[in-house]
Motif scaffolding. Structure first.
Motif, PDB file in Angstrom:
ATOM      1  N   THR A  40       0.839  -1.205   0.000  1.00  0.00           N
ATOM      2  CA  THR A  40       0.000   0.000   0.000  1.00  0.00           C
ATOM      3  C   THR A  40       0.871   1.251   0.000  1.00  0.00           C
ATOM      4  OG1 THR A  40      -0.117  -0.112   2.408  1.00  0.00           O
ATOM      5  CG2 THR A  40      -1.926  -1.114   1.175  1.00  0.00           C
ATOM      6  N   PRO A  41       1.640   1.478  -1.058  1.00  0.00           N
ATOM      7  CA  PRO A  41       2.436   2.720  -1.092  1.00  0.00           C
ATOM      8  C   PRO A  41       1.571   3.955  -1.274  1.00  0.00           C
ATOM      9  CG  PRO A  41       2.604   1.581  -3.188  1.00  0.00           C
ATOM     10  CD  PRO A  41       1.832   0.665  -2.275  1.00  0.00           C
ATOM     11  N   ALA A  42       0.318   3.794  -1.730  1.00  0.00           N
ATOM     12  CA  ALA A  42      -0.536   4.957  -1.937  1.00  0.00           C
ATOM     13  C   ALA A  42      -0.821   5.683  -0.633  1.00  0.00           C
ATOM     14  CB  ALA A  42      -1.853   4.517  -2.587  1.00  0.00           C
ATOM     15  N   GLN A  43      -0.850   4.962   0.471  1.00  0.00           N
ATOM     16  CA  GLN A  43      -1.083   5.615   1.754  1.00  0.00           C
ATOM     17  C   GLN A  43       0.079   6.534   2.118  1.00  0.00           C
ATOM     18  OE1 GLN A  43      -1.473   2.926   5.026  1.00  0.00           O
ATOM     19  NE2 GLN A  43      -2.086   4.504   6.480  1.00  0.00           N
ATOM     20  N   LEU A  45       2.210   7.889  -0.065  1.00  0.00           N
ATOM     21  CA  LEU A  45       2.207   9.004  -1.012  1.00  0.00           C
ATOM     22  C   LEU A  45       1.114  10.023  -0.667  1.00  0.00           C
ATOM     23  CD1 LEU A  45       2.779   7.086  -4.373  1.00  0.00           C
ATOM     24  CD2 LEU A  45       4.448   8.348  -3.008  1.00  0.00           C
ATOM     25  N   GLU A  46      -0.003   9.545  -0.161  1.00  0.00           N
ATOM     26  CA  GLU A  46      -1.072  10.459   0.253  1.00  0.00           C
ATOM     27  C   GLU A  46      -0.627  11.321   1.420  1.00  0.00           C
ATOM     28  OE1 GLU A  46      -5.558  10.248   2.209  1.00  0.00           O
ATOM     29  OE2 GLU A  46      -4.561   8.439   1.480  1.00  0.00           O
ATOM     30  N   ALA A  47       0.107  10.717   2.364  1.00  0.00           N
ATOM     31  CA  ALA A  47       0.604  11.484   3.502  1.00  0.00           C
ATOM     32  C   ALA A  47       1.641  12.518   3.071  1.00  0.00           C
ATOM     33  CB  ALA A  47       1.199  10.541   4.548  1.00  0.00           C
ATOM     34  N   VAL A  48       2.504  12.149   2.119  1.00  0.00           N
ATOM     35  CA  VAL A  48       3.517  13.092   1.630  1.00  0.00           C
ATOM     36  C   VAL A  48       2.856  14.254   0.900  1.00  0.00           C
ATOM     37  CG1 VAL A  48       5.500  13.360   0.092  1.00  0.00           C
ATOM     38  CG2 VAL A  48       5.284  11.303   1.491  1.00  0.00           C
ATOM     39  N   LEU A  49       1.889  13.941   0.038  1.00  0.00           N
ATOM     40  CA  LEU A  49       1.186  14.996  -0.691  1.00  0.00           C
ATOM     41  C   LEU A  49       0.382  15.873   0.259  1.00  0.00           C
ATOM     42  CD1 LEU A  49       0.374  16.256  -3.394  1.00  0.00           C
ATOM     43  CD2 LEU A  49      -1.495  14.593  -3.521  1.00  0.00           C
ATOM     44  N   GLY A  50      -0.277  15.264   1.235  1.00  0.00           N
ATOM     45  CA  GLY A  50      -1.047  16.046   2.195  1.00  0.00           C
ATOM     46  C   GLY A  50      -0.182  16.942   3.045  1.00  0.00           C
ATOM     47  N   LYS A  51       0.997  16.479   3.389  1.00  0.00           N
ATOM     48  CA  LYS A  51       1.892  17.322   4.189  1.00  0.00           C
ATOM     49  C   LYS A  51       2.415  18.492   3.386  1.00  0.00           C
ATOM     50  CE  LYS A  51       5.760  17.043   7.372  1.00  0.00           C
ATOM     51  NZ  LYS A  51       6.715  16.139   8.052  1.00  0.00           N
ATOM     52  N   GLY A  52       2.733  18.246   2.103  1.00  0.00           N
ATOM     53  CA  GLY A  52       3.197  19.348   1.257  1.00  0.00           C
ATOM     54  C   GLY A  52       2.126  20.404   1.055  1.00  0.00           C
ATOM     55  N   ILE A  53       0.877  19.971   0.899  1.00  0.00           N
ATOM     56  CA  ILE A  53      -0.223  20.910   0.727  1.00  0.00           C
ATOM     57  C   ILE A  53      -0.478  21.689   2.009  1.00  0.00           C
ATOM     58  CG2 ILE A  53      -2.694  21.089   0.249  1.00  0.00           C
ATOM     59  CD1 ILE A  53      -2.390  18.639  -1.539  1.00  0.00           C
ATOM     60  N   ALA A  54      -0.433  20.977   3.166  1.00  0.00           N
ATOM     61  CA  ALA A  54      -0.699  21.634   4.442  1.00  0.00           C
ATOM     62  C   ALA A  54       0.388  22.642   4.798  1.00  0.00           C
ATOM     63  CB  ALA A  54      -0.832  20.586   5.541  1.00  0.00           C
ATOM     64  N   PRO A  68      -1.226  11.897  -9.672  1.00  0.00           N
ATOM     65  CA  PRO A  68       0.034  12.636  -9.678  1.00  0.00           C
ATOM     66  C   PRO A  68       1.228  11.692  -9.581  1.00  0.00           C
ATOM     67  CG  PRO A  68      -1.050  12.834  -7.555  1.00  0.00           C
ATOM     68  CD  PRO A  68      -2.013  12.140  -8.465  1.00  0.00           C
ATOM     69  N   SER A  69       2.277  12.036 -10.264  1.00  0.00           N
ATOM     70  CA  SER A  69       3.468  11.196 -10.267  1.00  0.00           C
ATOM     71  C   SER A  69       4.237  11.366  -8.964  1.00  0.00           C
ATOM     72  CB  SER A  69       4.359  11.550 -11.460  1.00  0.00           C
ATOM     73  OG  SER A  69       4.798  12.897 -11.358  1.00  0.00           O
ATOM     74  N   PHE A  70       5.203  10.484  -8.759  1.00  0.00           N
ATOM     75  CA  PHE A  70       6.036  10.567  -7.554  1.00  0.00           C
ATOM     76  C   PHE A  70       6.856  11.853  -7.550  1.00  0.00           C
ATOM     77  CE2 PHE A  70      10.050   9.713  -5.346  1.00  0.00           C
ATOM     78  CZ  PHE A  70       9.564   9.374  -4.093  1.00  0.00           C
ATOM     79  N   ASP A  71       7.339  12.270  -8.723  1.00  0.00           N
ATOM     80  CA  ASP A  71       8.121  13.514  -8.789  1.00  0.00           C
ATOM     81  C   ASP A  71       7.259  14.729  -8.451  1.00  0.00           C
ATOM     82  OD1 ASP A  71      10.303  12.012  -9.529  1.00  0.00           O
ATOM     83  OD2 ASP A  71       9.915  12.267 -11.692  1.00  0.00           O
ATOM     84  N   ALA A  72       5.998  14.713  -8.909  1.00  0.00           N
ATOM     85  CA  ALA A  72       5.110  15.837  -8.599  1.00  0.00           C
ATOM     86  C   ALA A  72       4.798  15.897  -7.110  1.00  0.00           C
ATOM     87  CB  ALA A  72       3.822  15.719  -9.405  1.00  0.00           C
ATOM     88  N   ILE A  73       4.681  14.745  -6.480  1.00  0.00           N
ATOM     89  CA  ILE A  73       4.386  14.721  -5.046  1.00  0.00           C
ATOM     90  C   ILE A  73       5.583  15.228  -4.242  1.00  0.00           C
ATOM     91  CG2 ILE A  73       3.879  13.190  -3.103  1.00  0.00           C
ATOM     92  CD1 ILE A  73       2.208  11.496  -4.977  1.00  0.00           C
ATOM     93  N   THR A  74       6.770  14.736  -4.559  1.00  0.00           N
ATOM     94  CA  THR A  74       7.956  15.199  -3.839  1.00  0.00           C
ATOM     95  C   THR A  74       8.240  16.674  -4.107  1.00  0.00           C
ATOM     96  OG1 THR A  74       9.313  14.357  -5.667  1.00  0.00           O
ATOM     97  CG2 THR A  74       9.000  12.924  -3.772  1.00  0.00           C
ATOM     98  N   GLU A  75       7.967  17.125  -5.342  1.00  0.00           N
ATOM     99  CA  GLU A  75       8.177  18.559  -5.621  1.00  0.00           C
ATOM    100  C   GLU A  75       7.248  19.428  -4.797  1.00  0.00           C
ATOM    101  OE1 GLU A  75       8.961  21.754  -8.688  1.00  0.00           O
ATOM    102  OE2 GLU A  75       9.433  19.751  -9.147  1.00  0.00           O
ATOM    103  N   GLN A  76       6.030  18.961  -4.576  1.00  0.00           N
ATOM    104  CA  GLN A  76       5.081  19.694  -3.732  1.00  0.00           C
ATOM    105  C   GLN A  76       5.627  19.832  -2.321  1.00  0.00           C
ATOM    106  OE1 GLN A  76       2.010  20.868  -4.743  1.00  0.00           O
ATOM    107  NE2 GLN A  76       1.574  21.723  -2.729  1.00  0.00           N
ATOM    108  N   LEU A  77       6.272  18.794  -1.824  1.00  0.00           N
ATOM    109  CA  LEU A  77       6.841  18.843  -0.481  1.00  0.00           C
ATOM    110  C   LEU A  77       8.069  19.731  -0.433  1.00  0.00           C
ATOM    111  CD1 LEU A  77       6.534  17.693   2.389  1.00  0.00           C
ATOM    112  CD2 LEU A  77       8.037  15.818   1.714  1.00  0.00           C
ATOM    113  N   HIS A  78       8.872  19.716  -1.505  1.00  0.00           N
ATOM    114  CA  HIS A  78      10.071  20.568  -1.534  1.00  0.00           C
ATOM    115  C   HIS A  78       9.694  22.038  -1.601  1.00  0.00           C
ATOM    116  CE1 HIS A  78      12.540  16.967  -3.264  1.00  0.00           C
ATOM    117  NE2 HIS A  78      12.264  16.831  -1.977  1.00  0.00           N
ATOM    118  N   ARG A  79       8.637  22.350  -2.326  1.00  0.00           N
ATOM    119  CA  ARG A  79       8.203  23.745  -2.403  1.00  0.00           C
ATOM    120  C   ARG A  79       7.726  24.268  -1.051  1.00  0.00           C
ATOM    121  NH1 ARG A  79       5.733  22.578  -7.575  1.00  0.00           N
ATOM    122  NH2 ARG A  79       3.743  22.336  -6.511  1.00  0.00           N
TER     123      ARG A  79
END
Length: 211
Positions: A40-43, A45-54, A68-79
């Motif tokens: 269940t890697p989606a869980q 990835l959801e936490a990483v994306l949610g943290k970047g948005i928050a 969203p791709s893995f790169d888009a999710i990590t970029e959201q967190l880096h921003r």
């Protein structure tokens, strides 16, 4: 906690949970081995994306129709100003700093109906007339089958009283009428008059006795 079944292995007070320097305390601590074993890697990835948005204070289109791709999710967190999303936490009991970095992020949980009260063995209920075994399906108030392997486990633990109760009293018990004269099994006679069914009582077909 495993996401598929939502089973909590241990309940702890909030003051004993690990906390961050901002005072954030997690609601659920997940074993990282649950992700590769249950796949269940989606869980995560959801936490990483949610943290970047928050952290960034932005809105994101995150419906099931978006992938969203893995790169888009990590970029959201880096921003949002975080490189890996890992945080330093402190032990809730001792106050000491935990050496390992812990990832914390928001994740949506929908609790499934898996209550221990619904899974216990039932005492009495429907059985099959032919085999006297418990009926299946929880909707029919069925029970859990008790087979040979369960019997062997109880014998190994010395639970002979529990074994006798499970196999004789609760699972396979049935009452039959026995003729007092010839000691054979008697049957119950039913007579239908129109739409009414009248039970006459036990009747022995061998000696034709009604006692």
């Amino acid at each position: 906690m495993r996401r598929q079944k939502g089973v909590l292995g241990f309940l702890e007070s909030r003051e004993n949970f690990p906390f961050t320097i901002q005072g954030i305390v997690p609601d659920v601590v997940v074993n990282p081995h649950a992700f590769p074993s249950r796949q269940t890697p989606a869980q995560l990835l959801e936490a990483v994306l949610g943290k970047g948005i928050a952290c960034g204070g932005l809105k994101k289109y995150a419906t099931p129709f978006s992938t969203p791709s893995f790169d888009a999710i990590t970029e959201q967190l880096h921003r949002a100003g975080s490189q890996s999303g890992m945080e330093r936490v402190y032990n809730g009991r001792t106050g000491e700093m935990v050496r390992s970095l812990i990832f914390m992020g928001p994740t949506f949980y929908q609790r499934l109906v898996h209550m221990a009260e619904d899974k216990v063995f039932r005492n009495t209920g429907l059985v099959y007339p032919l085999t006297r075994q418990l009926v299946a399906d929880r909707k029919r108030f069925g029970g859990i089958k008790f087979g040979e392997m369960e019997r062997d486990c109880l014998i190994a633990h010395g639970a002979s009283a529990n074994l006798h109760e499970r196999l004789f009293t609760l699972s396979h018990s049935s009452q039959v009428h026995v003729c007092r004269k010839c000691k054979n099994v008697a049957s119950v006679i039913q007579r239908s008059v129109g739409n009414d069914r009248k039970v006459i009582g036990p009747y022995c077909r061998l000696c034709e006795d009604r006692r």
